[in-house]
Design an enzyme around this catalytic site. Structure first.
Site, PDB file in Angstrom:
ATOM      1  N   ARG A   1      -2.043  -3.840  -3.203  1.00  0.00           N
ATOM      2  CA  ARG A   1      -1.238  -4.748  -3.500  1.00  0.00           C
ATOM      3  C   ARG A   1      -1.222  -5.272  -4.959  1.00  0.00           C
ATOM      4  O   ARG A   1      -2.652  -5.592  -5.389  1.00  0.00           O
ATOM      5  CB  ARG A   1      -0.793  -5.822  -2.471  1.00  0.00           C
ATOM      6  CG  ARG A   1      -0.228  -5.260  -1.253  1.00  0.00           C
ATOM      7  CD  ARG A   1       1.284  -4.736  -1.366  1.00  0.00           C
ATOM      8  NE  ARG A   1       1.901  -4.506  -0.163  1.00  0.00           N
ATOM      9  CZ  ARG A   1       2.102  -3.170   0.088  1.00  0.00           C
ATOM     10  NH1 ARG A   1       1.442  -2.357  -0.327  1.00  0.00           N
ATOM     11  NH2 ARG A   1       2.759  -3.063   1.491  1.00  0.00           N
TER      12      ARG A   1
ATOM     13  N   GLU B   1       5.949  -6.466  -9.649  1.00  0.00           N
ATOM     14  CA  GLU B   1       6.736  -5.069  -9.793  1.00  0.00           C
ATOM     15  C   GLU B   1       7.972  -5.430  -9.101  1.00  0.00           C
ATOM     16  O   GLU B   1       9.054  -4.361  -9.293  1.00  0.00           O
ATOM     17  CB  GLU B   1       5.969  -3.833  -8.894  1.00  0.00           C
ATOM     18  CG  GLU B   1       5.700  -4.361  -7.645  1.00  0.00           C
ATOM     19  CD  GLU B   1       4.936  -3.307  -6.865  1.00  0.00           C
ATOM     20  OE1 GLU B   1       5.651  -2.483  -5.887  1.00  0.00           O
ATOM     21  OE2 GLU B   1       3.842  -2.919  -7.197  1.00  0.00           O
TER      22      GLU B   1
ATOM     23  N   HIS C   1       4.025   2.734  -8.321  1.00  0.00           N
ATOM     24  CA  HIS C   1       3.881   2.734  -6.651  1.00  0.00           C
ATOM     25  C   HIS C   1       4.302   3.761  -6.301  1.00  0.00           C
ATOM     26  O   HIS C   1       5.072   4.005  -5.056  1.00  0.00           O
ATOM     27  CB  HIS C   1       4.725   1.558  -6.179  1.00  0.00           C
ATOM     28  CG  HIS C   1       4.378   0.909  -4.944  1.00  0.00           C
ATOM     29  ND1 HIS C   1       4.296  -0.395  -4.669  1.00  0.00           N
ATOM     30  CD2 HIS C   1       4.054   1.475  -3.850  1.00  0.00           C
ATOM     31  CE1 HIS C   1       3.989  -0.907  -3.648  1.00  0.00           C
ATOM     32  NE2 HIS C   1       3.786   0.351  -3.054  1.00  0.00           N
TER      33      HIS C   1
END
Length: 332
Positions: free
Chosen positions: A234, A263, A295
């Site tokens: 994360r 993000e 991601h």
């Protein structure tokens, strides 16, 4: 059951439709869930959300008032959902606990190899027919020390892969994995000692109060000069501002990240015509020894299939009046 799929991506829709087998009435929208878009759930029994969606207490309360009973996450992480509020309001929430640890771990290795062997720079030169080899020197992974922070499903696969490269392995986790110790000779140690000894550090922990800004100025100061850090966990597990300072000083030799603490609202979208107003991201993107992917570590056929099937399994259980083994809420 009528289900609204938030943050629906073109690449995942066929997998979700196939896993559904026509059992539920699915509606796909590109918008992410927020307190502003929650009103779109009127008339739906359930919703499905992704990691970039926001299910804060205000959003949860709105979902409840609009008649939503179930939230099926298409992700492992659930730090974007206020589970306490969901439990209090009797909204059932379930996730996909393990869709493909191989996808994430293999992506982490890809980031490492690309940075170490400077593949991006090399390829950019070749595109211009520049075959100069200066400043492309990397190092053998064999016999290097790799610190793996978090040895759960993904960290375990990372351990196995790096063992195959002949690396010395250090692990840090709340619980030691005896199988990893016996099969791959990983040595568990403290976080500080791992940072002091590792040539490469790979992060595989969930985001919570204990792991928020886990990689900070204090730990960076204990790391080897030129350490490579890989984060596919994360974004907020690392303190971006302090990592940038480490990159500027050379303390951090390279950084590979598939996640970024800011993000939300940036990743999963095309911003090529208007650069995001984010100085940290712009700074990171300017470093030649930083590799950022948006991601997409999870983006394999196997992972998408497992995500879709587990998402529909959770909905199937709820439709049948049963609990799913993947539930995150505590409802009596």
């Amino acid at each position: 059951m009528k289900v609204l799929i938030y943050s629906a991506k073109d690449f995942e829709i066929p997998y979700l439709e196939k896993a559904n087998h026509g059992k539920h009435k699915l509606t796909f929208i590109k918008e992410s869930l927020s307190s502003h878009t929650a009103m779109k759930t009127v008339g739906y029994d359930a919703i499905s959300i992704f990691s970039a969606d926001e299910a804060c207490i205000i959003t949860i309360e709105k979902l409840k008032s609009f008649g939503v009973k179930y939230i099926s996450l298409r992700s492992v992480g659930y730090d974007n959902v206020n589970l306490r509020a969901a439990s209090r309001l009797n909204l059932r929430v379930a996730n996909v606990p393990a869709y493909s640890p191989h996808a994430i771990a293999e992506h982490a290795v890809s980031l490492l190899l690309s940075l170490n062997r400077k593949l991006i720079t090399s390829n950019q030169r070749i595109k211009n027919y520049n075959f100069d080899l200066n400043n492309l020197v990397g190092f053998d992974l064999n016999d290097k020390t790799v610190g793996i922070i978090g040895t759960g499903n993904i960290g375990s696969v990372m351990t196995k892969i790096m063992h195959g490269f002949g690396c010395k392995l250090l692990g840090c986790d709340i619980e030691e994995n005896k199988d990893l110790i016996h099969q791959y000779d990983i040595s568990y140690t403290t976080l500080e000692h791992l940072c002091e000894q590792s040539d490469i550090i790979s992060l595989h922990v969930p985001l919570n109060m204990e792991t928020h800004y886990l990689i900070n100025e204090d730990l960076i100061s204990k790391m080897k000069y030129g350490v490579i850090i890989i984060n596919t966990a994360r974004g907020a597990v690392i303190n971006t501002e302090e990592v940038i300072i480490g990159l500027k000083s050379g303390k951090i030799g390279a950084l590979g990240i598939d996640v970024y603490e800011n993000e939300k609202g940036v990743f999963f979208r095309d911003h090529s015509s208007l650069i995001p107003d984010d100085d940290l991201l712009i700074t990171l993107n300017a470093f030649p020894n930083v590799l950022i992917t948006g991601h997409h570590a999870f983006l394999t056929e196997e992972a998408l299939t497992n995500i879709a099937e587990t998402t529909m399994h959770n909905l199937d259980c709820w439709k049948a009046g049963k609990e799913t083994e993947n539930e995150l809420t505590d409802i009596n």
